[in-house]
Design a protein around this motif. Sequence first.
Motif, short mmCIF file in Angstrom:
data_model
loop_
_atom_site.label_atom_id
_atom_site.label_comp_id
_atom_site.label_asym_id
_atom_site.label_seq_id
_atom_site.Cartn_x
_atom_site.Cartn_y
_atom_site.Cartn_z
N ILE A 80 39.24 49.76 30.06
CA ILE A 80 38.44 50.06 31.24
C ILE A 80 37.17 49.24 31.18
O ILE A 80 36.46 49.25 30.17
CB ILE A 80 38.12 51.57 31.33
CG1 ILE A 80 39.43 52.36 31.39
CG2 ILE A 80 37.25 51.86 32.55
CD1 ILE A 80 39.27 53.85 31.31
N VAL A 81 36.91 48.50 32.26
CA VAL A 81 35.79 47.58 32.33
C VAL A 81 34.93 47.93 33.54
O VAL A 81 35.44 48.13 34.64
CB VAL A 81 36.28 46.11 32.46
CG1 VAL A 81 35.11 45.15 32.53
CG2 VAL A 81 37.21 45.75 31.31
N ILE A 82 33.61 48.01 33.31
CA ILE A 82 32.64 48.26 34.39
C ILE A 82 31.96 46.93 34.69
O ILE A 82 31.61 46.20 33.76
CB ILE A 82 31.58 49.28 33.94
CG1 ILE A 82 32.23 50.55 33.39
CG2 ILE A 82 30.64 49.62 35.09
CD1 ILE A 82 31.29 51.39 32.56
N THR A 83 31.79 46.62 35.95
CA THR A 83 31.15 45.38 36.32
C THR A 83 30.11 45.61 37.40
O THR A 83 30.11 46.64 38.07
CB THR A 83 32.19 44.32 36.78
OG1 THR A 83 31.52 43.12 37.10
CG2 THR A 83 32.96 44.81 37.98
N THR A 84 29.22 44.63 37.56
CA THR A 84 28.22 44.72 38.62
C THR A 84 28.68 44.00 39.87
O THR A 84 28.05 44.09 40.90
CB THR A 84 26.88 44.09 38.16
OG1 THR A 84 27.12 42.72 37.81
CG2 THR A 84 26.31 44.83 36.98
N GLY A 89 38.45 48.19 41.46
CA GLY A 89 38.89 49.57 41.20
C GLY A 89 40.39 49.68 41.09
O GLY A 89 40.93 50.76 40.95
N LYS A 90 41.08 48.55 41.12
CA LYS A 90 42.53 48.55 40.99
C LYS A 90 42.92 48.35 39.54
O LYS A 90 42.22 47.71 38.77
CB LYS A 90 43.15 47.44 41.84
CG LYS A 90 43.07 47.70 43.32
CD LYS A 90 43.80 46.61 44.07
CE LYS A 90 43.68 46.86 45.56
NZ LYS A 90 44.29 45.77 46.33
N CYS A 91 44.05 48.88 39.21
CA CYS A 91 44.59 48.74 37.87
C CYS A 91 45.50 47.51 37.85
O CYS A 91 46.40 47.40 38.67
CB CYS A 91 45.35 50.01 37.51
SG CYS A 91 45.88 50.05 35.81
N SER A 98 50.71 47.53 29.07
CA SER A 98 49.26 47.65 28.95
C SER A 98 48.65 47.35 30.32
O SER A 98 49.32 46.80 31.19
CB SER A 98 48.71 46.71 27.87
OG SER A 98 49.04 45.38 28.14
N SER A 99 47.40 47.73 30.50
CA SER A 99 46.75 47.51 31.79
C SER A 99 45.24 47.44 31.60
O SER A 99 44.71 47.80 30.55
CB SER A 99 47.11 48.63 32.77
OG SER A 99 46.61 49.87 32.31
N VAL A 100 44.57 46.97 32.66
CA VAL A 100 43.11 46.95 32.68
C VAL A 100 42.66 47.50 34.03
O VAL A 100 43.22 47.18 35.07
CB VAL A 100 42.53 45.53 32.43
CG1 VAL A 100 42.99 44.54 33.48
CG2 VAL A 100 41.01 45.58 32.35
N LEU A 101 41.68 48.38 33.98
CA LEU A 101 41.05 48.91 35.18
C LEU A 101 39.64 48.35 35.23
O LEU A 101 38.86 48.56 34.30
CB LEU A 101 41.01 50.44 35.15
CG LEU A 101 40.22 51.11 36.28
CD1 LEU A 101 40.88 50.87 37.63
CD2 LEU A 101 40.07 52.59 36.03
N ILE A 102 39.34 47.61 36.29
CA ILE A 102 38.01 47.02 36.45
C ILE A 102 37.39 47.62 37.70
O ILE A 102 37.99 47.55 38.78
CB ILE A 102 38.09 45.48 36.59
CG1 ILE A 102 38.76 44.87 35.35
CG2 ILE A 102 36.71 44.88 36.80
CD1 ILE A 102 39.06 43.40 35.45
#
Length: 194
Positions: A80-84, A89-91, A98-102
């Motif tokens: 899970i990654v938070i960005t400015t 918001g999609k996975c 495996s996956s990443v949620l940004i």
Amino acid sequence: LSRGSRECLIKANWLKEIIKGWYMVLNPTENYQNSTIWYASFWDFFRLYLEDRFEKDYCLSAESSLDLHLNQTTIPKQLIVITTRGGSGKCLNLLFNSSVLIYNDSKGIPKEKTEIKNIQTMSLAYALCKTAPIFFEKKSIDAEIALRSIKHSFEFTKIILDYDMKIPASRIIGAYKYHLKNNKMAEAITNELE
């Protein structure tokens, strides 16, 4: 690579697509369905991918940050990654389930970032304050290692005061006092917060 070259390399099992535009180099003589290559390159891929997309304007979530702080050998199913900027918001589904949620949350990125493996993470104390309470129950050994890694009470008190984290403060104090039996640290944090 030109489109033709890329397609030939994929067909010959020299390349495998991770996500659109990003590929992993394979050895075609080996079983390319084997997850070892992906897991061995997981953090390197994310270092390059996140830096390319966001430069340093991102931070791993509390739980994902803790994985790196604790040098976990198990690759997370979801990062899970938070960005400015630019987080949808999609996975994104990646290799081997495996996956990443940004997601975009400019207020969710702390000033207290730390680089681990050249990846932007929350500081250990901030991540412990921000992680969900269930982390302390389900991953009690990880929580204990992380709490014991904090050497000075002011690492917590600065964050608790700066971000007005009263509820996490109670949880942290309780963990030191009742679980770790470290009354000295629990009292130091309590006294500094008064």
